[in-house]
Each structure stands twice: as C-alpha cells, then as structure tokens.
Design an enzyme around this catalytic site. Structure first.
Site, PDB file in Angstrom:
ATOM      1  CE  LYS A   9     -37.581  24.430 -15.483  1.00 54.62           C
ATOM      2  NZ  LYS A   9     -36.476  25.320 -15.848  1.00 54.62           N
ATOM      3  CG  ASP A  55     -32.980  26.493 -14.196  1.00 57.39           C
ATOM      4  OD1 ASP A  55     -32.273  25.527 -14.551  1.00 57.39           O
ATOM      5  OD2 ASP A  55     -34.193  26.573 -14.470  1.00 57.39           O
TER       6      ASP A  55
HETATM    7  P1  NAP Z   1     -40.277  30.781 -21.176  1.00 58.72           P
HETATM    8  O1  NAP Z   1     -40.569  30.744 -19.715  1.00 58.72           O
HETATM    9  O2  NAP Z   1     -41.297  30.305 -22.138  1.00 58.72           O
HETATM   10  O3  NAP Z   1     -39.896  32.298 -21.545  1.00 58.72           O
HETATM   11  C1  NAP Z   1     -39.543  32.659 -22.829  1.00 58.72           C
HETATM   12  C2  NAP Z   1     -39.179  34.142 -22.868  1.00 58.72           C
HETATM   13  O4  NAP Z   1     -38.644  34.399 -24.163  1.00 58.72           O
HETATM   14  C3  NAP Z   1     -40.351  35.069 -22.671  1.00 58.72           C
HETATM   15  O5  NAP Z   1     -39.915  36.191 -21.958  1.00 58.72           O
HETATM   16  C4  NAP Z   1     -40.747  35.435 -24.101  1.00 58.72           C
HETATM   17  O6  NAP Z   1     -41.272  36.733 -24.243  1.00 58.72           O
HETATM   18  C5  NAP Z   1     -39.412  35.400 -24.813  1.00 58.72           C
HETATM   19  N1  NAP Z   1     -39.584  35.049 -26.221  1.00 58.72           N
HETATM   20  C6  NAP Z   1     -40.145  33.929 -26.723  1.00 58.72           C
HETATM   21  N2  NAP Z   1     -40.121  33.959 -28.070  1.00 58.72           N
HETATM   22  C7  NAP Z   1     -39.543  35.130 -28.421  1.00 58.72           C
HETATM   23  C8  NAP Z   1     -39.249  35.745 -29.663  1.00 58.72           C
HETATM   24  N3  NAP Z   1     -39.545  35.152 -30.826  1.00 58.72           N
HETATM   25  N4  NAP Z   1     -38.636  36.958 -29.656  1.00 58.72           N
HETATM   26  C9  NAP Z   1     -38.338  37.565 -28.478  1.00 58.72           C
HETATM   27  N5  NAP Z   1     -38.618  37.046 -27.278  1.00 58.72           N
HETATM   28  C10 NAP Z   1     -39.199  35.835 -27.238  1.00 58.72           C
HETATM   29  O7  NAP Z   1     -38.968  29.945 -21.499  1.00 58.72           O
HETATM   30  P2  NAP Z   1     -37.725  29.651 -20.525  1.00 58.72           P
HETATM   31  O8  NAP Z   1     -38.015  28.455 -19.705  1.00 58.72           O
HETATM   32  O9  NAP Z   1     -37.376  30.920 -19.837  1.00 58.72           O
HETATM   33  O10 NAP Z   1     -36.594  29.232 -21.568  1.00 58.72           O
HETATM   34  C11 NAP Z   1     -35.968  30.176 -22.409  1.00 58.72           C
HETATM   35  C12 NAP Z   1     -34.781  29.493 -23.110  1.00 58.72           C
HETATM   36  O11 NAP Z   1     -33.798  29.196 -22.134  1.00 58.72           O
HETATM   37  C13 NAP Z   1     -35.136  28.161 -23.773  1.00 58.72           C
HETATM   38  O12 NAP Z   1     -34.447  28.054 -24.989  1.00 58.72           O
HETATM   39  C14 NAP Z   1     -34.632  27.122 -22.805  1.00 58.72           C
HETATM   40  O13 NAP Z   1     -34.245  25.924 -23.452  1.00 58.72           O
HETATM   41  C15 NAP Z   1     -33.410  27.836 -22.248  1.00 58.72           C
HETATM   42  N6  NAP Z   1     -33.054  27.353 -20.915  1.00 58.72           N
HETATM   43  C16 NAP Z   1     -31.786  26.904 -20.767  1.00 58.72           C
HETATM   44  C17 NAP Z   1     -31.379  26.469 -19.532  1.00 58.72           C
HETATM   45  C18 NAP Z   1     -29.981  25.972 -19.384  1.00 58.72           C
HETATM   46  O14 NAP Z   1     -29.715  25.281 -18.399  1.00 58.72           O
HETATM   47  N7  NAP Z   1     -29.079  26.304 -20.302  1.00 58.72           N
HETATM   48  C19 NAP Z   1     -32.250  26.481 -18.423  1.00 58.72           C
HETATM   49  C20 NAP Z   1     -33.543  26.963 -18.619  1.00 58.72           C
HETATM   50  C21 NAP Z   1     -33.937  27.395 -19.878  1.00 58.72           C
HETATM   51  P3  NAP Z   1     -42.840  37.072 -24.046  1.00 58.72           P
HETATM   52  O15 NAP Z   1     -42.987  37.407 -22.605  1.00 58.72           O
HETATM   53  O16 NAP Z   1     -43.067  38.192 -24.964  1.00 58.72           O
HETATM   54  O17 NAP Z   1     -43.612  35.827 -24.439  1.00 58.72           O
END
Ligand code: NAP
Length: 283
Positions: free
Chosen positions: A69, A105
């Site tokens: 992305k 998004d």
């Molecule tokens: P990302 O860019 O990898 O970011 C993940 C975030 O979650 C980071 O801030 C990370 O914190 C935190 N995190 C990861 N593991 C954690 C844990 N065990 N405890 C607490 N915080 C934690 O991922 P993303 O793309 O934002 O996606 C996040 C979620 O949203 C995913 O499940 C994805 O499938 C979902 N999502 C859904 C949609 C939808 O359309 N519904 C769209 C996009 C994403 P750190 O900074 O400390 O690493």
C-alpha cells in the site's frame, strides 16, 4: 453501458485469503457485467514490473493490499488528496498512460459507521492502533470534525502520527498509553471505540485488544477486523451493553468506493456483504 470484457484485481503478498475477488465478482454478477476480478500474489521485488503489465488495456482497476500500500505510491502519476494524507494507496485507476492512486479505506470506515445510524461529527473517537487502517480511520474522523484519541502499543508511533497530523491538517490528536489504566480513563470520555489493530483476527480469535471490564454501556464499539465477523471484542462489548459494528461493513464499502472510482457505478453492497459473510462462514 460498458460492454467490453474488463479485468480487475487485487495485488498483495500473501493474497490467497483475500475476500476481494469473491466480493467484487458477486457485485459484477449482480450488475450483469461480464468482468472478472482476480487476486495477484506479487512479491515486493516484482511490484514495478507487475504494475507496468497491468497498465496495458483492458485492465480496469486494481486494489492494493499488504505489503504494497505504501510501496505503490512512487509509481503513481497522481495521488488523490486522501491517499496523499493517509500515505497509502489501496485503489489504482488506470487512465490511458496514467496511474492514479486512491485510498478508499477512509470512505469505507465512514460509510460503515454511518449506515448504522451513527454520526462522526463532534463525537469523541478512541482509536486503537497506528498502522495503515488506523491512519485511514483517524484522518476520516478528523476530516469529518470528530475528536480523536489515539492509543498504540508502540507509543512513539502514535506520537509521531499525531505530530504528522498536526503538521498536515492542523488538527490535534490526543495520545494516550496503550495500558489498561489509561484506556479505562479514556473510555469514560469516549463515544466510539475502534479497534484498528489485528488483535482478535483469525486464527487468534480468542484475543481482544482491551480488557472487557473497562467497557461501558452506551458506547459504540467498532472492529476493523472482519474475520471472524463477531470478534471477541465485539462479543464482550455486546454483553456489556454497547452497540457494535463489525469490520465487514468497512471492507464492503471500501470495495464499493473502488467500483465507483473505476466505473462510476453504485455497487450492490448488500450482495457484496452476503458474499463475504457466506465465504467466512464456509471456511
Ligand atoms: P498494520 O499497518 O500492520 O498496523 C497494525 C497496528 O496494530 C499497529 O499499530 C500495531 O502496533 C498494532 N498491533 C499489532 N499487533 C498488536 C498487538 N498484539 N497488540 C496491540 N497492538 C498491536 O495493520 P493494518 O493494515 O492497520 O490492519 C490492522 C487490522 O485492520 C487488520 O486486522 C486488518 O485486517 C484490518 N483492516 C480491516 C479493513 C476493513 O476494511 N475492515 C481495512 C484495513 C485493515 P505497533 O505499532 O506497536 O506495531
């Protein structure tokens, strides 16, 4: 009426679990369009070449997912304002020799919230996470006049994001520690809590990003995680008397907005939601 056969798709790595092909192909079928949408597994080193090939007509449009992305941005001829702010592209429109990058998004999140009867304006929204989803959600909230409180496991990343937002759009984001104590305090003043971390996602569906004892009735709890549809967080929130919103709505509406950008059509979101839910139930 568009009549030629067009190809669409999503590029990511890994990609086999993407629900986008099922969701978009269901929409095309319902609309009677002879188009196809496929998933493309492309490693980072193959991204540039892949995009060049897709640039040849009749490719209609491309979604972009993890881990590309941010990396695709440098290949775009033009970035939509929201994609530029969020710093991530999840939708590419191909226009003759140009590639235009969008981020849907943000729209998907707002539409998913609003279709349940909620408003964003002047609400206090606590966002967990500071990654890609959180960035889209936070900008979506602030551009729609909400107040945002941000908590992230890595505190510094939340502080950096708040600083960036202040510089880019002049809005303040309050950052709190991702600890039970701080979240308990923050939730007292919260209207809407949003999980934008992957915590609770299959196969670790037994996890929740917060302790259930800090939930209060009368707040709205939304999860960006859509697999499972009802996460542990949403189940516990429902039991605590909160209104809950699952992550499928955001997924469907970001996809619907991509279709609008590519084809100028209103997507059949009910059909898309059913396709996603049926697939998740069957797996
Ligand atoms: P990302 O860019 O990898 O970011 C993940 C975030 O979650 C980071 O801030 C990370 O914190 C935190 N995190 C990861 N593991 C954690 C844990 N065990 N405890 C607490 N915080 C934690 O991922 P993303 O793309 O934002 O996606 C996040 C979620 O949203 C995913 O499940 C994805 O499938 C979902 N999502 C859904 C949609 C939808 O359309 N519904 C769209 C996009 C994403 P750190 O900074 O400390 O690493």
């Amino acid at each position: 009426m568009i009549t030629e056969k067009k190809a669409f798709g999503v590029v990511g790595h890994p990609i086999e679990h993407s629900l986008s092909p099922i969701m978009h192909n269901a929409a095309f079928r319902r609309l009677g369009l002879d188009y196809r949408y496929e998933a493309y597994d492309v490693k980072p080193e193959g991204l540039e070449e892949f995009l060049k090939l897709r640039h040849t007509p009749p490719f209609g449009g491309l979604n972009v997912t993890i881990p590309h992305k941010v990396a695709v941005i440098k290949y775009m001829s033009h970035l939509d304002k929201l994609a530029e702010l969020v710093g991530a592209v999840n939708t590419i429109k191909f226009e003759s020799r140009r590639m235009i990058g969008y981020n849907t998004d943000c729209f998907g999140f707002i539409r998913a919230l609003e279709e349940t009867g909620e408003t964003i304006k002047k609400r206090r929204i606590l966002v967990l996470g500071a990654g890609g989803a959180a960035r889209a959600i936070v900008y979506g909230c602030l551009l729609n006049s909400a107040e945002v409180v941000l908590a992230n496991r890595t505190l510094d990343k939340a502080i950096q994001l708040a600083k960036e937002i202040k510089e880019k759009i002049g809005k303040m984001v309050l950052v709190v520690k991702y600890s039970n104590e701080s979240l308990k305090d923050a939730i007292k003043e919260t209207d809407i809590l949003i999980n934008a971390t992957p915590v609770g996602m299959y196969p670790r569906s037994y996890e929740s990003p917060i302790e259930k004892n800090i939930l209060r009735p009368n707040i709205v709890v939304m999860d960006a995680v859509y697999n499972p549809v009802e996460t542990k967080l949403l189940r516990e929130a429902k039991n605590a008397g909160c209104k809950t919103i699952d992550g499928v709505g955001m997924l469907v509406h970001q996809g619907a907005e991509s279709l609008r950008i590519w084809l100028g059509i209103e997507a059949p979101t009910d059909v898309m939601r059913k396709a996603v839910i049926d697939k998740l139930a069957a797996d």
